[in-house]
Design an enzyme around this catalytic site. Structure first.
Site, PDB file in Angstrom:
ATOM      1  N   CYS A   1      68.026  52.565  37.509  1.00 15.83           N
ATOM      2  CA  CYS A   1      66.659  52.929  37.151  1.00 15.83           C
ATOM      3  C   CYS A   1      65.896  53.167  38.450  1.00 15.83           C
ATOM      4  O   CYS A   1      65.891  52.324  39.349  1.00 15.83           O
ATOM      5  CB  CYS A   1      66.021  51.788  36.364  1.00 15.83           C
ATOM      6  SG  CYS A   1      64.262  52.014  36.072  1.00 15.83           S
TER       7      CYS A   1
ATOM      8  N   CYS B   1      62.933  50.274  38.752  1.00 13.31           N
ATOM      9  CA  CYS B   1      63.163  48.850  39.011  1.00 13.31           C
ATOM     10  C   CYS B   1      64.539  48.545  39.587  1.00 13.31           C
ATOM     11  O   CYS B   1      64.818  47.416  39.962  1.00 13.31           O
ATOM     12  CB  CYS B   1      62.947  48.037  37.740  1.00 13.31           C
ATOM     13  SG  CYS B   1      64.288  48.181  36.542  1.00 13.31           S
TER      14      CYS B   1
ATOM     15  N   CYS C   1      64.337  52.000  30.085  1.00 16.55           N
ATOM     16  CA  CYS C   1      64.992  50.912  30.808  1.00 16.55           C
ATOM     17  C   CYS C   1      64.646  49.583  30.154  1.00 16.55           C
ATOM     18  O   CYS C   1      63.483  49.294  29.884  1.00 16.55           O
ATOM     19  CB  CYS C   1      64.523  50.925  32.259  1.00 16.55           C
ATOM     20  SG  CYS C   1      65.081  49.505  33.215  1.00 16.55           S
TER      21      CYS C   1
ATOM     22  N   CYS D   1      62.285  47.348  32.793  1.00 12.30           N
ATOM     23  CA  CYS D   1      60.901  47.674  33.162  1.00 12.30           C
ATOM     24  C   CYS D   1      60.203  48.560  32.142  1.00 12.30           C
ATOM     25  O   CYS D   1      59.005  48.818  32.272  1.00 12.30           O
ATOM     26  CB  CYS D   1      60.856  48.334  34.536  1.00 12.30           C
ATOM     27  SG  CYS D   1      61.474  50.026  34.554  1.00 12.30           S
TER      28      CYS D   1
ATOM     29  N   CYS E   1      70.390  62.081  27.101  1.00 15.31           N
ATOM     30  CA  CYS E   1      69.854  63.174  27.899  1.00 15.31           C
ATOM     31  C   CYS E   1      68.756  62.607  28.799  1.00 15.31           C
ATOM     32  O   CYS E   1      67.658  62.304  28.340  1.00 15.31           O
ATOM     33  CB  CYS E   1      69.299  64.233  26.943  1.00 15.31           C
ATOM     34  SG  CYS E   1      68.759  65.724  27.758  1.00 15.31           S
TER      35      CYS E   1
END
Ligand SMILES: [Zn+2]
Length: 168
Positions: A69, A72, A117, A120, A140
């Site tokens: 991510c 984070c 995510c 976060c 996607c």
């Protein structure tokens, strides 16, 4: 028992945008995110934006590694699940375990599965049911939401025990 991801997420404040109604491990204020992220990352990750197709260099990245991510740092996808969807966005058939959560996105007169995510709440992209076997799913993703760590191997749950490590 099996509530499913959507059932579990729907309980609190029905249709909240990422970061507003839920409790995430990494919870920064809007201003903090704005400072930490680039304007484009902020627009996509925190405001559910979508990058222009074909603009992410990660779309053409096919080396081994782990996609994290960008907000984070949580590991999200193994390059082994990445495939060329031809859409212009990095696409994966499956996320790493416990890496992402989904929500129902009813914007633009469509019902889509929004993917963010788990740590976060940053918006990553959408999931569709037209992916390759074995999952049949296509995650996607916006490349700007991802941070590629070349050569890295998945956290702990490697699939096979007897396969020699291919990292030299
Ligand atoms: Zn994150």
């Amino acid at each position: 028992m099996a509530e499913g991801l959507l059932g579990r997420l729907g309980g609190r404040g029905a249709s909240s945008k990422a970061g507003s109604g839920k409790n995430f491990d990494v919870a920064l204020s809007d201003e903090e995110w704005r400072q930490r992220l680039t304007p484009e990352q902020y627009r996509v990750l925190r405001q559910h934006g979508t990058e222009r197709a074909g603009t992410s260099p990660l779309d053409k990245q096919h080396g081994a590694g782990i996609y994290h991510c960008a907000a984070c740092g949580q590991p999200l996808f193994d390059a082994g699940s990445k495939f060329n969807s031809g859409t212009g966005w990095p696409s994966f058939s499956a996320p790493l375990e416990q890496a992402v959560e989904t929500d129902t996105d009813r914007s633009f007169f469509m019902t889509r599965t929004e993917v963010h995510c788990r740590r976060c709440g940053g918006h990553l992209g959408h999931a569709f049911e037209d992916g390759p076997a074995p999952t049949g799913l296509r995650y996607c993703m916006n490349g700007v939401s991802l941070d590629f760590h070349a050569g890295e191997t998945p956290p702990e749950s490697a699939p096979a025990g007897d396969a020699p490590k291919k990292s030299e």
